[in-house]
Design a protein around this motif. Structure first.
Motif, PDB file in Angstrom:
ATOM      1  N   THR A  10       6.255   1.811  16.670  1.00 10.88           N
ATOM      2  CA  THR A  10       6.561   1.057  17.924  1.00 10.88           C
ATOM      3  C   THR A  10       6.679  -0.431  17.690  1.00 10.88           C
ATOM      4  O   THR A  10       7.897  -0.714  18.006  1.00 10.88           O
ATOM      5  N   TYR A 164      10.123   3.973  22.992  1.00  8.80           N
ATOM      6  CA  TYR A 164      10.735   3.402  22.021  1.00  8.80           C
ATOM      7  C   TYR A 164      11.281   4.329  21.160  1.00  8.80           C
ATOM      8  O   TYR A 164      10.502   5.173  20.365  1.00  8.80           O
ATOM      9  N   TYR A 178      14.871  -3.189  21.261  1.00  6.50           N
ATOM     10  CA  TYR A 178      14.161  -4.201  22.164  1.00  6.50           C
ATOM     11  C   TYR A 178      15.055  -4.838  23.045  1.00  6.50           C
ATOM     12  O   TYR A 178      14.386  -5.321  24.034  1.00  6.50           O
TER      13      TYR A 178
END
Length: 189
Positions: A10, A164, A178
């Motif tokens: 992550t 994610y 992101y």
């Protein structure tokens, strides 16, 4: 926004190194892609799936602890979100020392007000006890993880969740980069 982060997969791309270590312990008898897929479910799952002996599990864990921080890279653009958040916390099954070593290597320790690791003694995910502790203390808005296992505890305590690099039913939304975080967060506010 106050965010609870998972660590492996992550914040940092640890799975390639973990995959390589398990590949070594299995003496190259399993293809790396299969190892990676099973590790993404969980290390415990992968150890059972590949029928590792206790000795092999100890060897994998030893090799994982020896991975230098320079071999573990943060995901692109994750630092933008860390800077954006009012508060960041980590909940991971990883041991505290390697987490701190990696965070310090990249100068990321300044972004986190608390780090809960396996060393704190909470039950393993998907048990929500550690998430509840962090949520009660920091009034968290969102949990970000790369596996369903990371998001189930958030859902159990009523937090929003972001997957994610994948998809799962427990996620309120998913991102693969992101940079997409800010687009998705605006859509969900």
């Amino acid at each position: 926004m106050n965010i609870l982060w998972d660590f492996d997969g992550t914040l940092f791309d640890t799975y390639p190194a973990y995959t390589e270590n398990l590949y070594k312990v299995l003496n190259g008898t399993v293809v790396r892609e299969d190892i990676y897929r099973e590790l993404k479910i969980s290390a415990t799952h992968a150890f059972k799936y590949f029928k590792l002996s206790d000795e092999q599990i100890k060897e994998v864990k030893k090799l994982n602890l020896e991975i230098p921080p320079s071999s573990i890279k943060p995901f692109p653009n994750v630092e933008k979100i860390l800077r954006f958040a009012n508060k960041n916390v980590i909940m991971t099954h990883k041991e505290r020392k390697p987490v701190l070593d990696i965070l310090q290597y990249y100068g990321f320790e300044k972004y986190f007000i608390e780090i809960v690791t396996v060393d704190n003694g909470y039950p393993r995910k998907p048990d929500p006890t550690s998430y509840q502790y962090l949520h009660d203390k920091y009034d968290l808005d969102l949990a970000i993880g790369d596996r369903e296992l990371d998001l189930i505890p958030a859902k159990k305590i009523g937090m929003m969740s972001c997957m994610y690099g994948g998809n799962c039913e427990a996620a309120d939304f998913q991102i693969n980069d992101y940079n997409d975080f800010f687009k998705v967060v605006k859509l969900n506010n």
